[in-house]
Design a protein around this motif. Structure first.
Motif, PDB file in Angstrom:
ATOM      1  N   VAL A 194     -29.371  34.148 -31.315  1.00  0.00           N
ATOM      2  CA  VAL A 194     -29.179  35.572 -31.071  1.00  0.00           C
ATOM      3  C   VAL A 194     -30.073  36.059 -29.934  1.00  0.00           C
ATOM      4  O   VAL A 194     -29.668  36.899 -29.137  1.00  0.00           O
ATOM      5  CB  VAL A 194     -29.421  36.396 -32.358  1.00  0.00           C
ATOM      6  N   GLY A 195     -31.274  35.510 -29.827  1.00  0.00           N
ATOM      7  CA  GLY A 195     -32.168  35.900 -28.734  1.00  0.00           C
ATOM      8  C   GLY A 195     -31.575  35.582 -27.375  1.00  0.00           C
ATOM      9  O   GLY A 195     -31.571  36.419 -26.469  1.00  0.00           O
ATOM     10  N   ASP A 196     -31.044  34.370 -27.221  1.00  0.00           N
ATOM     11  CA  ASP A 196     -30.402  33.992 -25.955  1.00  0.00           C
ATOM     12  C   ASP A 196     -29.167  34.845 -25.706  1.00  0.00           C
ATOM     13  O   ASP A 196     -28.938  35.316 -24.590  1.00  0.00           O
ATOM     14  CB  ASP A 196     -30.010  32.516 -25.969  1.00  0.00           C
ATOM     15  N   PHE A 197     -28.374  35.041 -26.743  1.00  0.00           N
ATOM     16  CA  PHE A 197     -27.164  35.854 -26.621  1.00  0.00           C
ATOM     17  C   PHE A 197     -27.510  37.279 -26.192  1.00  0.00           C
ATOM     18  O   PHE A 197     -26.892  37.836 -25.288  1.00  0.00           O
ATOM     19  CB  PHE A 197     -26.408  35.873 -27.958  1.00  0.00           C
ATOM     20  N   ALA A 198     -28.529  37.867 -26.813  1.00  0.00           N
ATOM     21  CA  ALA A 198     -28.937  39.235 -26.469  1.00  0.00           C
ATOM     22  C   ALA A 198     -29.413  39.322 -25.028  1.00  0.00           C
ATOM     23  O   ALA A 198     -29.093  40.287 -24.324  1.00  0.00           O
ATOM     24  CB  ALA A 198     -30.027  39.710 -27.423  1.00  0.00           C
ATOM     25  N   ASN A 199     -30.156  38.333 -24.574  1.00  0.00           N
ATOM     26  CA  ASN A 199     -30.607  38.326 -23.175  1.00  0.00           C
ATOM     27  C   ASN A 199     -29.435  38.214 -22.208  1.00  0.00           C
ATOM     28  O   ASN A 199     -29.369  38.932 -21.215  1.00  0.00           O
ATOM     29  CB  ASN A 199     -31.596  37.187 -22.925  1.00  0.00           C
ATOM     30  N   GLU A 200     -28.506  37.316 -22.503  1.00  0.00           N
ATOM     31  CA  GLU A 200     -27.353  37.109 -21.629  1.00  0.00           C
ATOM     32  C   GLU A 200     -26.470  38.356 -21.542  1.00  0.00           C
ATOM     33  O   GLU A 200     -25.882  38.638 -20.502  1.00  0.00           O
ATOM     34  CB  GLU A 200     -26.518  35.931 -22.132  1.00  0.00           C
ATOM     35  N   GLU A 201     -26.372  39.098 -22.635  1.00  0.00           N
ATOM     36  CA  GLU A 201     -25.500  40.274 -22.692  1.00  0.00           C
ATOM     37  C   GLU A 201     -26.257  41.590 -22.454  1.00  0.00           C
ATOM     38  O   GLU A 201     -25.701  42.670 -22.670  1.00  0.00           O
ATOM     39  CB  GLU A 201     -24.793  40.323 -24.054  1.00  0.00           C
ATOM     40  N   ASN A 202     -27.525  41.493 -22.041  1.00  0.00           N
ATOM     41  CA  ASN A 202     -28.361  42.679 -21.797  1.00  0.00           C
ATOM     42  C   ASN A 202     -28.461  43.585 -23.021  1.00  0.00           C
ATOM     43  O   ASN A 202     -28.268  44.796 -22.936  1.00  0.00           O
ATOM     44  CB  ASN A 202     -27.858  43.464 -20.586  1.00  0.00           C
ATOM     45  N   LEU A 203     -28.770  42.988 -24.156  1.00  0.00           N
ATOM     46  CA  LEU A 203     -28.892  43.718 -25.414  1.00  0.00           C
ATOM     47  C   LEU A 203     -30.351  43.793 -25.866  1.00  0.00           C
ATOM     48  O   LEU A 203     -30.634  43.876 -27.055  1.00  0.00           O
ATOM     49  CB  LEU A 203     -28.036  43.038 -26.493  1.00  0.00           C
ATOM     50  N   THR A 204     -31.258  43.762 -24.907  1.00  0.00           N
ATOM     51  CA  THR A 204     -32.684  43.831 -25.218  1.00  0.00           C
ATOM     52  C   THR A 204     -33.267  45.125 -24.672  1.00  0.00           C
ATOM     53  O   THR A 204     -32.700  45.754 -23.788  1.00  0.00           O
ATOM     54  CB  THR A 204     -33.437  42.636 -24.610  1.00  0.00           C
ATOM     55  N   ASN A 205     -34.401  45.513 -25.244  1.00  0.00           N
ATOM     56  CA  ASN A 205     -35.063  46.739 -24.812  1.00  0.00           C
ATOM     57  C   ASN A 205     -36.236  46.472 -23.884  1.00  0.00           C
ATOM     58  O   ASN A 205     -36.271  46.943 -22.769  1.00  0.00           O
ATOM     59  CB  ASN A 205     -35.548  47.546 -26.019  1.00  0.00           C
ATOM     60  N   SER A 206     -37.198  45.728 -24.353  1.00  0.00           N
ATOM     61  CA  SER A 206     -38.398  45.489 -23.551  1.00  0.00           C
ATOM     62  C   SER A 206     -39.040  44.170 -23.980  1.00  0.00           C
ATOM     63  O   SER A 206     -38.620  43.541 -24.937  1.00  0.00           O
ATOM     64  CB  SER A 206     -39.385  46.645 -23.718  1.00  0.00           C
ATOM     65  N   TRP A 207     -40.074  43.792 -23.264  1.00  0.00           N
ATOM     66  CA  TRP A 207     -40.788  42.540 -23.507  1.00  0.00           C
ATOM     67  C   TRP A 207     -41.981  42.778 -24.411  1.00  0.00           C
ATOM     68  O   TRP A 207     -42.704  43.757 -24.268  1.00  0.00           O
ATOM     69  CB  TRP A 207     -41.245  41.956 -22.182  1.00  0.00           C
ATOM     70  N   ASP A 208     -42.224  41.865 -25.346  1.00  0.00           N
ATOM     71  CA  ASP A 208     -43.381  41.927 -26.232  1.00  0.00           C
ATOM     72  C   ASP A 208     -44.355  40.831 -25.795  1.00  0.00           C
ATOM     73  O   ASP A 208     -44.087  39.644 -25.983  1.00  0.00           O
ATOM     74  CB  ASP A 208     -42.939  41.706 -27.680  1.00  0.00           C
ATOM     75  N   ASP A 209     -45.473  41.232 -25.171  1.00  0.00           N
ATOM     76  CA  ASP A 209     -46.461  40.260 -24.701  1.00  0.00           C
ATOM     77  C   ASP A 209     -47.127  39.499 -25.838  1.00  0.00           C
ATOM     78  O   ASP A 209     -47.498  38.341 -25.688  1.00  0.00           O
ATOM     79  CB  ASP A 209     -47.538  40.953 -23.854  1.00  0.00           C
ATOM     80  N   THR A 210     -47.276  40.141 -26.981  1.00  0.00           N
ATOM     81  CA  THR A 210     -47.929  39.494 -28.120  1.00  0.00           C
ATOM     82  C   THR A 210     -47.127  38.303 -28.612  1.00  0.00           C
ATOM     83  O   THR A 210     -47.666  37.229 -28.866  1.00  0.00           O
ATOM     84  CB  THR A 210     -48.120  40.496 -29.274  1.00  0.00           C
ATOM     85  N   PHE A 211     -45.814  38.478 -28.767  1.00  0.00           N
ATOM     86  CA  PHE A 211     -44.965  37.420 -29.300  1.00  0.00           C
ATOM     87  C   PHE A 211     -44.198  36.660 -28.217  1.00  0.00           C
ATOM     88  O   PHE A 211     -43.431  35.747 -28.516  1.00  0.00           O
ATOM     89  CB  PHE A 211     -43.980  37.991 -30.320  1.00  0.00           C
TER      90      PHE A 211
END
Length: 71
Positions: A41-58
């Motif tokens: 799901v993480g790769d899918f969300a990135n490919e489809e621009n379904l992310t909000n922002s970057w989490d430096d901690t994780f």
């Protein structure tokens, strides 16, 4: 309840955990054993621009769950 031909016949199984805890290995193995398709799901969300922002901690993106759910 009547069964509609467009209803899902196989389950969605979500495996979640913090990064670098071997989720991918577990999911890949499970998909083979129970004969389901594995989608990262993480790769899918990135490919489809379904992310909000970057989490430096994780060291990962925040997935916009509302957008993912609409698909």
């Amino acid at each position: 309840m009547t069964q509609n031909s467009s209803c899902r016949k196989r389950p969605n199984i979500l495996i979640t955990e913090t990064p670098y805890t071997r989720k991918m290995t577990t999911a890949d193995s499970l998909a083979v054993v129970i004969e389901l398709r594995h989608i990262n799901v993480g790769d899918f969300a990135n490919e489809e621009n379904l992310t909000n922002s970057w989490d430096d901690t994780f060291d990962c993106y925040y997935i916009n769950e509302d957008l993912v759910r609409l698909l």
